[in-house]
Structures are given as C-alpha cells and as structure tokens.
Write a protein that holds these residues in place. Structure first.
Motif, PDB file in Angstrom:
ATOM      1  N   ASP A 160      66.695  29.775 -74.211  1.00  0.00           N
ATOM      2  CA  ASP A 160      67.264  29.125 -75.389  1.00  0.00           C
ATOM      3  C   ASP A 160      66.635  29.758 -76.627  1.00  0.00           C
ATOM      4  N   PRO A 161      67.368  30.593 -77.358  1.00  0.00           N
ATOM      5  CA  PRO A 161      66.780  31.299 -78.505  1.00  0.00           C
ATOM      6  C   PRO A 161      66.330  30.374 -79.626  1.00  0.00           C
ATOM      7  N   HIS A 162      66.743  29.123 -79.604  1.00  0.00           N
ATOM      8  CA  HIS A 162      66.376  28.196 -80.667  1.00  0.00           C
ATOM      9  C   HIS A 162      65.266  27.224 -80.256  1.00  0.00           C
ATOM     10  N   ALA A 163      64.766  27.370 -79.034  1.00  0.00           N
ATOM     11  CA  ALA A 163      63.720  26.473 -78.536  1.00  0.00           C
ATOM     12  C   ALA A 163      62.336  27.031 -78.853  1.00  0.00           C
ATOM     13  N   GLU A 164      61.337  26.164 -78.848  1.00  0.00           N
ATOM     14  CA  GLU A 164      59.959  26.582 -79.050  1.00  0.00           C
ATOM     15  C   GLU A 164      59.434  27.287 -77.805  1.00  0.00           C
ATOM     16  N   VAL A 165      58.307  28.003 -77.953  1.00  0.00           N
ATOM     17  CA  VAL A 165      57.748  28.779 -76.847  1.00  0.00           C
ATOM     18  C   VAL A 165      57.417  27.909 -75.631  1.00  0.00           C
ATOM     19  N   PRO A 166      56.761  26.747 -75.769  1.00  0.00           N
ATOM     20  CA  PRO A 166      56.463  25.940 -74.570  1.00  0.00           C
ATOM     21  C   PRO A 166      57.715  25.545 -73.786  1.00  0.00           C
ATOM     22  N   ALA A 167      58.794  25.217 -74.505  1.00  0.00           N
ATOM     23  CA  ALA A 167      60.030  24.832 -73.823  1.00  0.00           C
ATOM     24  C   ALA A 167      60.631  26.015 -73.072  1.00  0.00           C
ATOM     25  N   ASN A 168      60.635  27.185 -73.695  1.00  0.00           N
ATOM     26  CA  ASN A 168      61.174  28.366 -73.022  1.00  0.00           C
ATOM     27  C   ASN A 168      60.281  28.803 -71.872  1.00  0.00           C
ATOM     28  N   LEU A 169      58.965  28.621 -72.027  1.00  0.00           N
ATOM     29  CA  LEU A 169      58.063  28.966 -70.934  1.00  0.00           C
ATOM     30  C   LEU A 169      58.344  28.086 -69.712  1.00  0.00           C
ATOM     31  N   ALA A 170      58.589  26.800 -69.927  1.00  0.00           N
ATOM     32  CA  ALA A 170      58.917  25.900 -68.820  1.00  0.00           C
ATOM     33  C   ALA A 170      60.242  26.316 -68.170  1.00  0.00           C
ATOM     34  N   ARG A 171      61.207  26.712 -68.990  1.00  0.00           N
ATOM     35  CA  ARG A 171      62.482  27.173 -68.457  1.00  0.00           C
ATOM     36  C   ARG A 171      62.300  28.444 -67.619  1.00  0.00           C
ATOM     37  N   PHE A 172      61.456  29.337 -68.122  1.00  0.00           N
ATOM     38  CA  PHE A 172      61.241  30.596 -67.406  1.00  0.00           C
ATOM     39  C   PHE A 172      60.546  30.358 -66.066  1.00  0.00           C
ATOM     40  N   LEU A 173      59.545  29.493 -66.042  1.00  0.00           N
ATOM     41  CA  LEU A 173      58.865  29.193 -64.780  1.00  0.00           C
ATOM     42  C   LEU A 173      59.842  28.576 -63.780  1.00  0.00           C
ATOM     43  N   ALA A 174      60.712  27.695 -64.271  1.00  0.00           N
ATOM     44  CA  ALA A 174      61.723  27.105 -63.388  1.00  0.00           C
ATOM     45  C   ALA A 174      62.680  28.180 -62.881  1.00  0.00           C
ATOM     46  N   TYR A 175      63.019  29.116 -63.732  1.00  0.00           N
ATOM     47  CA  TYR A 175      63.900  30.225 -63.334  1.00  0.00           C
ATOM     48  C   TYR A 175      63.241  31.059 -62.235  1.00  0.00           C
TER      49      TYR A 175
END
Length: 273
Positions: free
Chosen positions: A207-222
């Motif tokens: 999500d290009p509009h999300a903060e780093v912690p949120a994207n990091l959680a998304r990436f780990l889930a990915y």
C-alpha cells in the motif's frame, strides 16, 4: 597449518567501489517500498518502479562485472567461470517447481568460499543469467535475481577462516551460511515482486499510502503466504548437499584452483628460429 587462500580475482579499489555502488543502488531497488515516505510521488508509480530499477540493475551489474574483469579476471579464471556457471545453470532446472529443491545454491556457496568474493559476485550473476535463458525465466525479475545471487555467492567468499578453517568446522559454517542465505535470498526476491501485486490481495499487498510498520506487516504476511515453504526447501536442500557432497566438491575446487595457478600470468613460448 596456515594455508594461503587462492583467489581467482583480487579486488582492486575500482572493483570495490563498483561493488559498493551497485550494492547501494540494489538496496534502493529492493527496499524502496520501505524507504519512500507515504506522501512521496513514487507511490503513484508503484507498479512502474520495479521496471525502472530492473533496467538500471542490468547496467550496473554489467559495469561491476566489467570492472572486476579489468582488475584481474584472466583467461584461466574466465574458463573456470564458464564451467561453474554452466554447471550451476544446468543444476537449476533439476528441482524447478519441486518444493524449493535447487541444488544450484550449494554449488555457488562452495565456489564462492573457495574462489573468493570478487569471483563469487560475477559467478552468481552470470549463473543466474545463464539459467534464466535456459529455463525461459527472462523478465523484469531477472536483474534482481542476478544481483541477489551475486550477493549470495559473494557472501560465501567473505566468510572467515578461508585459509585456516577446514574439515567439519568449515562444513558447519558453510551449511549455516547456506541455510540463512537461502531464506535471505527468497526474502529479498519477494521485495522485487511484492509491489507488482497492486490490489489483488488487499491484506498482504503493498500500500503506497500506508506507513512503514503497516507495510512491513503486509510484507511479512506475503512472505508467509507465498514463499516460506519454498525457501525452507531451498535451505534444507543446500544444507544436506553441503554436508554430504560438500567435502568432495571443496577438494575438487581447491585442487582445480591450485593447478590453475590464477596469479601466475599466462605466457607463450617464442617459436624456434
């Protein structure tokens, strides 16, 4: 007994500078989703950025390979490079699509260990390029694979004890490195493909509009959802082959490097008058 480590390529200041440059650009190419702020205009081009970085990485990897070659990649080292790259490229399709069984990785770990970091970077990049042509895996991901595999093989050449450590201790070191590096390779390659997802899977996509912690959680889930099993298979395969076949391969590589005498210049005898 202390042994002198044989190096197919002795890195000079220019080669080191080129490696540092491509490393910095590579970190930006892989990690830009976490480096760009949410309000950055780069977010509007989330699906274009990997293509731009892919084109840039092709040029940079070529520049590094050329710089290392100019610093001392002689005809003997080129011959060794060709043999190992062809062998690695041939090994890759053996386990393609089968739970991450990729025997190519263990060969590159052992080759980087014996032949050094400079040769290792070139070998990893060239092997991945050749295997992509062999398997039809040419696409925007290929430059990322070349750079990641160059790092993977170079790291083996930077491990301590190259001239002293032998036997079971060296095998344990190489097995541990291969296990961890196999996961690291899979993780950074996930970074190359993750931004391509767009909105296909809202819970794990970038999500290009999300903060780093949120994207990091998304990436780990990915990573957990897409590649953890494959990375584990690659890591286990690398460890098993290193511990079983590794001693024979290490002896063969070291015997070949001694006989090649990389640091002895090639000379030609003058014809008899």
């Amino acid at each position: 007994m202390t042994r002198t480590a044989v190096r197919a390529v002795r890195l000079g200041p220019g080669s080191v500078a080129a490696l540092v440059l491509v490393g910095a650009v590579g970190v930006a190419a892989f990690g830009w989703p976490f480096l760009a702020p949410p309000d950055s205009r780069l977010g509007a081009h989330a699906e274009d950025a990997p293509w731009l970085f892919a084109g840039l990485l092709v040029l940079l990897v070529a520049v590094v390979a050329a710089t290392i070659a100019e610093s001392g990649l002689g005809p003997k080292a080129v011959a060794m490079l060709g043999v190992l790259a062809a062998t690695g490229a041939a090994l890759r399709p053996i386990g393609a699509g089968t739970a991450g069984i990729e025997p190519m990785f263990f060969l590159l770990v052992l080759s980087g260990r014996v032949l050094g970091p400079g040769f290792g970077f070139v070998l990893g990049s060239v092997t991945m390029f050749a295997s992509a042509l062999l398997t039809g895996g040419v696409g925007p991901w290929m430059p990322f694979q070349m750079l990641a595999m160059g790092w993977f093989t170079m790291g083996a050449g930077l491990l301590p004890g190259a001239s002293r450590l032998r036997g079971k201790a060296e095998l344990a070191l190489l097995a541990c490195y291969g296990f961890l590096a196999a996961f690291a390779y899979g993780t950074i390659m996930n970074l190359a493909g993750w931004p391509f997802m767009g909105t296909m899977a809202s819970n794990i996509s970038f999500d290009p509009h999300a903060e780093v912690p949120a994207n990091l959680a998304r990436f780990l889930a990915y990573c957990l959802a897409t590649s953890m099993g494959w990375d584990l298979g690659r890591a286990v395969c690398t460890v098993v082959l290193t511990l079983t076949v590794g001693p024979a391969v290490l002896r063969a590589l070291r015997r070949a490097t001694r006989r090649a005498a990389f640091e002895t210049p090639v000379t030609f005898d003058a014809p008899d008058a």
